[in-house]
Design an enzyme around this catalytic site. Structure first.
Site, PDB file in Angstrom:
ATOM      1  N   GLN A 698       0.890  -1.135  -0.078  1.00 20.73           N
ATOM      2  CA  GLN A 698       0.056  -0.052  -0.172  1.00 20.73           C
ATOM      3  C   GLN A 698       0.907   1.400   0.115  1.00 20.73           C
ATOM      4  O   GLN A 698       0.506   2.464  -0.665  1.00 20.73           O
ATOM      5  CB  GLN A 698      -0.888   0.088   1.388  1.00 20.73           C
ATOM      6  CG  GLN A 698      -1.710   1.590   1.423  1.00 20.73           C
ATOM      7  CD  GLN A 698      -2.532   1.746   0.188  1.00 20.73           C
ATOM      8  OE1 GLN A 698      -3.234   0.800  -0.604  1.00 20.73           O
ATOM      9  NE2 GLN A 698      -2.642   2.797  -0.013  1.00 20.73           N
ATOM     10  N   GLU A 699       1.755   1.158   0.852  1.00 19.39           N
ATOM     11  CA  GLU A 699       2.871   2.361   0.882  1.00 19.39           C
ATOM     12  C   GLU A 699       3.603   2.831  -0.333  1.00 19.39           C
ATOM     13  O   GLU A 699       3.720   3.998  -0.862  1.00 19.39           O
ATOM     14  CB  GLU A 699       3.767   2.165   2.229  1.00 19.39           C
ATOM     15  CG  GLU A 699       3.108   2.236   3.419  1.00 19.39           C
ATOM     16  CD  GLU A 699       2.688   3.617   3.669  1.00 19.39           C
ATOM     17  OE1 GLU A 699       2.881   4.593   3.044  1.00 19.39           O
ATOM     18  OE2 GLU A 699       2.278   3.860   4.862  1.00 19.39           O
ATOM     19  N   SER A 700       4.085   1.820  -1.015  1.00 18.46           N
ATOM     20  CA  SER A 700       4.981   2.028  -1.909  1.00 18.46           C
ATOM     21  C   SER A 700       4.960   1.284  -3.333  1.00 18.46           C
ATOM     22  O   SER A 700       5.661   1.141  -4.306  1.00 18.46           O
ATOM     23  CB  SER A 700       6.401   1.928  -1.629  1.00 18.46           C
ATOM     24  OG  SER A 700       6.699   0.453  -1.132  1.00 18.46           O
TER      25      SER A 700
END
Length: 823
Positions: A698-700
């Protein structure tokens, strides 16, 4: 990881600001921690690989992403296994370990010639990426001398030039770039630019101009053409020929189309004219920037020059420029003068920007007055409707909720047909929620739906109204309202949420059977969504998802690339027997592809990603190309692009085929990259490695070089202040902020921070994830009002953390489905 921000900004779009500076950016070598020791990793991992079932890909010249050796007590590994281990260390950004292992392999008499050749190249590349420029020069020269026929001699020469730049040995850098150009022209633009910059450092302006002129002749894209012209202009200025620089700037203006870039070039041309002793001509350039491009940064810088020179500037343009530069008091002064003239035809525009400037400057009372003046005196203004909403918002900011609500309602009453009327009611309802008037807010949401049934936010308004009924304890009304929403708007996101909450309302009413039926419907109709997953948990008796701690066992589903390609053939028209995985020449012969490959090989990852992004966009609607690119990007370690292409492929499939998409494609879309690092850190912090993987996705999307607008960096998107705090907690004294882009650091810090939040919130996953995103202090405040975590997700004052939780919930489910089958 060295950041190349000039390139990130410069080549993002044609004619964007391309060269904020021409001086070579050099970062001194830094002392870095021995991460293999800090993480408890063996300097030379053992040779027993961890078996895993992953998609099989064609071999590539880039470092192979293969299962990484696990730690065990065995003899020194054989060379081929050490090569895999060293490549793993390099991909992790653990350059000390990579250098050590590549060096050991290169010196190993038992290594084959090919293994020694690979080690020779990558030991040099490791030093370059670690900013060990002296070591990079030595090892690159050794590679070039020892393997003169290697296909990577040209990239090695380019890297040698970069290493000399790092040492500020400009003559050697210039010579290395020239040698690269004799061998290869794929990165000719970068090489000519490197020559030009090195020559500028040597004050050899004629050589710099010649390099940039050669670059212009070789340029195949307009963005590079204007970039080279900027280089010539700066060299001409350096040798005190400003009129020649102006000629270059004028040539750029003849083709540039982006406002921000044109404004910047006008400013630079004016500066050159000042140097040429022609201030009047310079002032005309400044005025053009101010009058034509008032929203840009260089319009403001031009305005400063004009004001300092005492040149009259139109007050309206002056106020507009100051407002967009966030210099509010000068904007207020200038726009007030416009309004006071009364006969100015731009009075409506001036009043609007004056009201906004006053609000931004904290003067809410006068902002309200100016909004009212605009509404009364210039009702035909395109900003009149916005003025009503801004006036209401200013009343709310002053704490006068009653007056704010009155303004919203008065606007809807007087202008019911305005496209802003539904928004006015939406804002009014949200304001009522914020002050605790839940019953009143429910009425307003329903009023919006009744008055404007075609408005885009009607389903969400109806959902919110029912949620407020639930919060007030009127479970019957809430259930009835959600049921009506599902019937009237069945295919909306609001209906997906409503099905889950119908079950919650039934449970609150003591009707467990109907609650069960509602949750079963939520699971059936949206099984992969946050609400479907929460429904499944409640059916299983899991009221709150808690971290179960470390669980190493990954019982993965078997995947087959052949099965995936048979699925593709079932709905794509492709020749029988044709290879589906191989990139066609239509892609590989594109300049962007060739440049991307070359940039990636010499360590310019960000620039390479920009080139590959062009390819992805060009083939975005071609499903076969998306499949081929997903594989190719995966092979090259470009995981974000690979994931995006895999997801796009499945969306391009016919609706009836999507449900049968093979697990091979799902594993491309939900990969477990950096597996050993994630598992090791999850074990250290007692986390489920799949939860950590879901967070990183989700972050990267597993792209190490990514940076958010908030300056969050790397795989786990840690912001610098949090990184400093974590480093202090871990006792890491020898590190720097750039290390946040290194996977070995980012995963370590991300795992630690998630561990801290889980501990802080008693192992509850939802508030821990929200705290990771928004900060623990905020979440503690929210929990004081929402003990029901499902309600917290719906009613958190900031929407982003709730959205974040929903997405990671879905990611976590997919990872458990793919890598822990049977759960």
């Amino acid at each position: 990881m060295k950041r190349q921000l000039v390139w990130l900004i410069g080549l993002a779009c044609i004619m964007a600001p391309l060269a904020c500076t021409r001086q070579a950016s050099v970062r001194a070598p830094s002392t870095r921690p021995r991460f293999e020791l800090a993480l408890g990793l063996s300097p030379i991992p053992t040779c027993t690989p961890t078996p895993t079932v992953t998609p099989t890909f064609t071999a590539t010249s880039m470092p192979t992403r293969t299962p990484i050796p696990t730690q065990a007590s065995t003899a020194t590994p054989v060379p081929s296994q050490r090569l895999a281990s060293a490549r793993q260390a390099f991909e992790w950004g653990d350059f000390d370990r990579a250098k050590q292992e590549f060096d050991a392999l290169y010196a190993d008499p038992g290594a084959s010639n090919e293994e020694r050749r690979e080690a020779a190249f990558w030991r040099a590349r490791s030093r370059l990426d670690a900013s060990d420029y002296t070591g990079a020069v030595a090892t690159l020269q050794q590679f070039i001398t020892t393997y003169p026929d290697d296909r990577r001699i040209a990239p090695a020469q380019f890297m040698l030039a970069r290493a000399y730049e790092g040492l500020q040995e400009w003559r050697n850098a210039l010579a290395a770039y020239r040698q690269y150009l004799r061998l290869n022209k794929v990165l000719a633009m970068e090489a000519y630019d490197g020559i030009g910059k090195a020559a500028m450092q040597l004050s050899d302006y004629a050589t710099a101009i010649q390099a940039y002129m050669e670059g212009m002749q070789a340029a195949k894209e307009s963005s590079w053409l204007v970039y080279m012209r900027e280089g010539i202009a700066q060299a001409e200025l350096a040798r005190n020929r400003p009129q020649e620089a102006v000629k270059q700037y004028d040539a750029i203006l003849s083709v540039a189309r982006v406002d921000a870039y044109r404004s910047r070039i006008l400013y630079l041309a004016a500066q050159a004219l000042i140097q040429a002793g022609d201030p009047q001509a310079a002032q005309q350039r400044y005025l053009e920037a101010v009058n034509r491009y008032p929203t840009t940064q260089y319009a403001y810088l031009s305005l400063v020059e004009l004001v300092n020179a005492g040149v009259p500037v139109d007050d309206y343009q002056r106020g507009l420029v100051d407002y967009h530069a966030k210099v509010y008091q000068p904007a207020i002064d200038a726009l007030t003068r416009v309004v006071q003239r009364k006969l100015d035809a731009r009075e409506g525009e001036a009043l609007w920007y004056l009201a906004l400037s006053l609000k931004a400057n904290g003067d809410l009372s006068r902002s309200i007055e100016r909004c009212q003046q605009l509404i009364d005196k210039v009702p035909q203004s395109k900003h009149a409707g916005d003025a009503w909403l801004e006036m209401a918002a200013a009343h709310a900011l002053r704490g006068d909720t009653e007056q704010a609500l009155h303004v919203y309602r008065q606007f809807v009453t007087q202008y019911p047909a305005s496209p802003l009327a539904p928004q006015a009611l939406w804002r009014a309802a949200n304001l009522q929620v914020s002050v605790g008037d839940l019953a009143g807010a429910a009425v307003t949401y329903r009023d919006l739906a009744a008055r404007y049934p075609q408005a885009e936010n009607v389903p969400q308004a109806l959902f919110n109204a029912a949620l407020l009924d639930y919060r007030r304890g009127d479970y019957t009304a809430a259930r009835t309202a959600w049921q009506a929403l599902v019937q009237k708007h069945p295919n909306t996101d609001a209906a997906v949420a409503a099905r889950f909450w119908i079950g919650k309302a039934c449970l609150a009413l003591g009707d467990q059977e109907r609650a069960k039926q509602a949750w079963q419907a939520a699971m059936r109709l949206a099984p992969d969504s946050y609400y479907g997953l929460r429904a499944a948990e409640l059916l299983a008796g899991v009221a709150v998802l808690r971290s179960g701690g470390f669980e190493e066992q990954l019982n993965e589903l078997a995947v087959s690339q052949t099965e995936a390609e048979e699925w593709l053939r079932s709905w794509l028209k492709v020749p029988t027997g044709a290879s589906l995985a191989t990139l066609p020449s239509a892609i590989t012969e594109l300049l962007a592809w060739q440049r991307g490959e070359a940039l990636l090989e010499v360590g310019h990852r960000i620039q390479a990603l920009e080139e590959f992004e062009k390819i992805k966009q060009q083939w975005w609607d071609d499903p076969l190309a998306m499949y081929q690119l997903a594989l190719a990007f995966h092979e090259r370690g470009l995981y974000r692009l690979s994931i995006i292409c895999a997801e796009r492929l499945m969306r391009l499939a016919p609706v009836e085929r999507r449900a049968q998409a093979p697990f091979f494609l799902h594993k491309l879309a939900y990969p477990l990259h950096f597996r050993e690092l994630i598992i090791a850190q999850a074990q250290t912090r007692n986390l489920d490695p799949l939860l950590l993987a879901a967070l990183i996705r989700q972050e990267s999307l597993f792209e190490p070089s990514i940076t958010s607008i908030a300056d969050a960096r790397g795989l786990a998107q840690v912001i610098p202040p949090t990184g400093e705090w974590i480093a202090g907690q871990l006792g890491w004294t020898k590190w720097q902020l750039d290390d946040l882009w290194r996977p070995v650091v980012s995963v370590t810090f991300g795992a630690y921070y998630l561990h801290v939040q889980l501990n802080a919130f008693d192992g509850r996953v939802v508030p821990a994830l929200m705290a990771y995103n928004a900060g623990p202090g905020r979440v503690r405040q929210w929990l004081e009002n929402f003990s029901d975590l499902d309600m917290l997700v719906e009613m958190a004052p900031v929407s982003e953390p709730a959205h974040y939780v929903r997405l990671i919930y879905a990611n976590y489910y997919r990872y458990r489905q793919l890598y822990r089958s049977g759960t």
